[in-house]
Design a protein around this motif. Structure first.
Motif, PDB file in Angstrom:
ATOM      1  N   ALA A  58     -28.387 -17.885 -13.055  1.00 56.38           N
ATOM      2  CA  ALA A  58     -27.797 -19.202 -13.305  1.00 56.38           C
ATOM      3  C   ALA A  58     -26.611 -19.356 -12.363  1.00 56.38           C
ATOM      4  O   ALA A  58     -26.212 -18.381 -11.698  1.00 56.38           O
ATOM      5  N   PRO A  59     -26.041 -20.560 -12.238  1.00 55.29           N
ATOM      6  CA  PRO A  59     -24.884 -20.747 -11.360  1.00 55.29           C
ATOM      7  C   PRO A  59     -23.751 -19.779 -11.686  1.00 55.29           C
ATOM      8  O   PRO A  59     -23.558 -19.382 -12.835  1.00 55.29           O
ATOM      9  N   VAL A  60     -23.004 -19.412 -10.653  1.00 53.98           N
ATOM     10  CA  VAL A  60     -21.854 -18.516 -10.801  1.00 53.98           C
ATOM     11  C   VAL A  60     -20.621 -19.375 -11.069  1.00 53.98           C
ATOM     12  O   VAL A  60     -20.284 -20.257 -10.280  1.00 53.98           O
ATOM     13  N   ALA A 115     -18.919 -13.997 -12.625  1.00 57.18           N
ATOM     14  CA  ALA A 115     -19.323 -14.388 -13.980  1.00 57.18           C
ATOM     15  C   ALA A 115     -20.254 -15.580 -13.884  1.00 57.18           C
ATOM     16  O   ALA A 115     -20.006 -16.523 -13.128  1.00 57.18           O
ATOM     17  N   SER A 116     -21.314 -15.563 -14.689  1.00 57.15           N
ATOM     18  CA  SER A 116     -22.369 -16.556 -14.541  1.00 57.15           C
ATOM     19  C   SER A 116     -22.798 -17.178 -15.869  1.00 57.15           C
ATOM     20  O   SER A 116     -22.532 -16.648 -16.954  1.00 57.15           O
ATOM     21  N   GLY A 117     -23.482 -18.291 -15.731  1.00 54.93           N
ATOM     22  CA  GLY A 117     -24.102 -18.932 -16.881  1.00 54.93           C
ATOM     23  C   GLY A 117     -25.246 -18.136 -17.465  1.00 54.93           C
ATOM     24  O   GLY A 117     -25.762 -18.483 -18.526  1.00 54.93           O
ATOM     25  N   ASP A 118     -25.674 -17.068 -16.791  1.00 53.77           N
ATOM     26  CA  ASP A 118     -26.752 -16.233 -17.326  1.00 53.77           C
ATOM     27  C   ASP A 118     -26.236 -15.195 -18.327  1.00 53.77           C
ATOM     28  O   ASP A 118     -26.971 -14.291 -18.708  1.00 53.77           O
ATOM     29  N   GLU A 119     -24.943 -15.323 -18.733  1.00 56.62           N
ATOM     30  CA  GLU A 119     -24.313 -14.487 -19.753  1.00 56.62           C
ATOM     31  C   GLU A 119     -24.012 -13.078 -19.261  1.00 56.62           C
ATOM     32  O   GLU A 119     -23.836 -12.150 -20.065  1.00 56.62           O
ATOM     33  N   THR A 120     -23.946 -12.882 -17.934  1.00 52.66           N
ATOM     34  CA  THR A 120     -23.626 -11.570 -17.383  1.00 52.66           C
ATOM     35  C   THR A 120     -22.477 -11.658 -16.391  1.00 52.66           C
ATOM     36  O   THR A 120     -22.167 -12.720 -15.851  1.00 52.66           O
ATOM     37  N   VAL A 121     -21.848 -10.490 -16.177  1.00 50.20           N
ATOM     38  CA  VAL A 121     -20.897 -10.301 -15.084  1.00 50.20           C
ATOM     39  C   VAL A 121     -21.486  -9.241 -14.171  1.00 50.20           C
ATOM     40  O   VAL A 121     -21.953  -8.195 -14.644  1.00 50.20           O
ATOM     41  N   ARG A 122     -21.465  -9.510 -12.892  1.00 48.66           N
ATOM     42  CA  ARG A 122     -21.960  -8.531 -11.925  1.00 48.66           C
ATOM     43  C   ARG A 122     -20.801  -8.043 -11.068  1.00 48.66           C
ATOM     44  O   ARG A 122     -19.900  -8.810 -10.718  1.00 48.66           O
ATOM     45  N   LEU A 123     -20.858  -6.761 -10.705  1.00 45.50           N
ATOM     46  CA  LEU A 123     -19.875  -6.164  -9.803  1.00 45.50           C
ATOM     47  C   LEU A 123     -20.553  -5.870  -8.470  1.00 45.50           C
ATOM     48  O   LEU A 123     -21.682  -5.373  -8.440  1.00 45.50           O
ATOM     49  N   TRP A 124     -19.828  -6.195  -7.388  1.00 48.50           N
ATOM     50  CA  TRP A 124     -20.383  -6.076  -6.043  1.00 48.50           C
ATOM     51  C   TRP A 124     -19.422  -5.314  -5.145  1.00 48.50           C
ATOM     52  O   TRP A 124     -18.201  -5.425  -5.297  1.00 48.50           O
ATOM     53  N   ASP A 125     -19.972  -4.574  -4.187  1.00 50.95           N
ATOM     54  CA  ASP A 125     -19.157  -3.956  -3.150  1.00 50.95           C
ATOM     55  C   ASP A 125     -18.686  -5.060  -2.206  1.00 50.95           C
ATOM     56  O   ASP A 125     -19.506  -5.754  -1.596  1.00 50.95           O
ATOM     57  N   ALA A 126     -17.375  -5.237  -2.084  1.00 52.99           N
ATOM     58  CA  ALA A 126     -16.835  -6.362  -1.321  1.00 52.99           C
ATOM     59  C   ALA A 126     -17.075  -6.232   0.176  1.00 52.99           C
ATOM     60  O   ALA A 126     -17.035  -7.232   0.900  1.00 52.99           O
ATOM     61  N   GLY A 172     -25.100 -18.741  -5.645  1.00 47.53           N
ATOM     62  CA  GLY A 172     -24.705 -17.349  -5.489  1.00 47.53           C
ATOM     63  C   GLY A 172     -23.227 -17.211  -5.177  1.00 47.53           C
ATOM     64  O   GLY A 172     -22.438 -18.121  -5.434  1.00 47.53           O
ATOM     65  N   ILE A 173     -22.872 -16.056  -4.610  1.00 51.13           N
ATOM     66  CA  ILE A 173     -21.481 -15.766  -4.262  1.00 51.13           C
ATOM     67  C   ILE A 173     -21.360 -15.716  -2.751  1.00 51.13           C
ATOM     68  O   ILE A 173     -22.018 -14.906  -2.091  1.00 51.13           O
ATOM     69  N   TRP A 174     -20.517 -16.575  -2.200  1.00 51.86           N
ATOM     70  CA  TRP A 174     -20.279 -16.601  -0.756  1.00 51.86           C
ATOM     71  C   TRP A 174     -19.067 -15.752  -0.420  1.00 51.86           C
ATOM     72  O   TRP A 174     -18.037 -15.837  -1.087  1.00 51.86           O
TER      73      TRP A 174
END
Length: 203
Positions: free
Chosen positions: A78-80, A95-106, A58-60
């Motif tokens: 998948a791994p980030v 960005a991930s191996g699952d072919e997606t980009v996710r946006l998160w509130d920091a 995940g994202i730390w």
């Protein structure tokens, strides 16, 4: 004979004590050791107070001063591979191996949106434009070794607010490992496994 042996033994023991121990643990000057899982990329927030890391689980998000883990963001399948902050520090893109980009509130770690549907292989790098309005993504890995055209070695631009796909840049013959915008946002540099760096006019 005994005297010679004793002298040799004494010399050996003296050297063993005085010489540096090269088999000891290597020197570690790190201020802190953070994270769990394989770490693939790390970057500071624009104000330097937080550190975000892409990992296999995940994202730390860490406090950059104390090293305390603030959030572990999960949701990718998948791994980030890559992470970045928006210029205002309010959003994290992953960005991930699952072919997606996710946006998160920091700040809260809440998932905002997902960019998907156009990359056909692992997304290796993600980057915000300097004005924060555009996101660039880069892929990919060999999909079918018997069909070279099945490479998805592309750079894509997305509207950071709406998630709409804007443009694609094609030319690398192997996967694109890393991308970045120039400070004025007019040029993208891409580094590829094909042994080249390409410069692209954003407009």
């Amino acid at each position: 004979m005994k005297t010679a042996c004793l002298l040799l033994l004494t010399l050996f023991l003296t050297c063993a004590v005085l010489l540096p121990n090269t088999s000891a643990h290597p020197r570690d000057d790190a201020k802190a050791s953070l994270g769990i899982g394989s770490m693939l990329e790390a970057t500071y927030s624009p104000d330097g107070t937080r550190l975000v890391a892409a990992s296999s689980i995940g994202i730390w998000i860490y406090d950059a001063q104390t090293g305390k883990a603030l959030h572990l963001l999960t949701g990718h399948l998948a791994p980030v591979n890559s992470v970045c902050f928006s210029p205002d520090g309010k959003t994290i893109a992953s960005a991930s191996g699952d072919e997606t980009v996710r946006l998160w509130d920091a700040t809260t770690g809440q998932h905002i949106s997902t960019l998907s549907g156009l990359h056909r292989s692992s997304i290796c790098s993600v980057c915000f434009s300097p004005d924060g309005k555009t996101i660039a993504t880069a892929s990919g890995l060999l999909i079918n070794e018997h069909e070279p055209e099945s490479h998805d070695n592309e750079i894509k631009l997305w509207d950071a607010t709406t998630g709409q796909h804007l443009k694609r840049f094609v030319g690398h013959t192997m996967w694109v490992n890393s991308i970045c915008f120039s400070p004025d946002g007019k040029t993208i540099a891409s580094a590829s496994q094909d042994g080249t760096i390409r410069l692209w006019d954003v407009d």
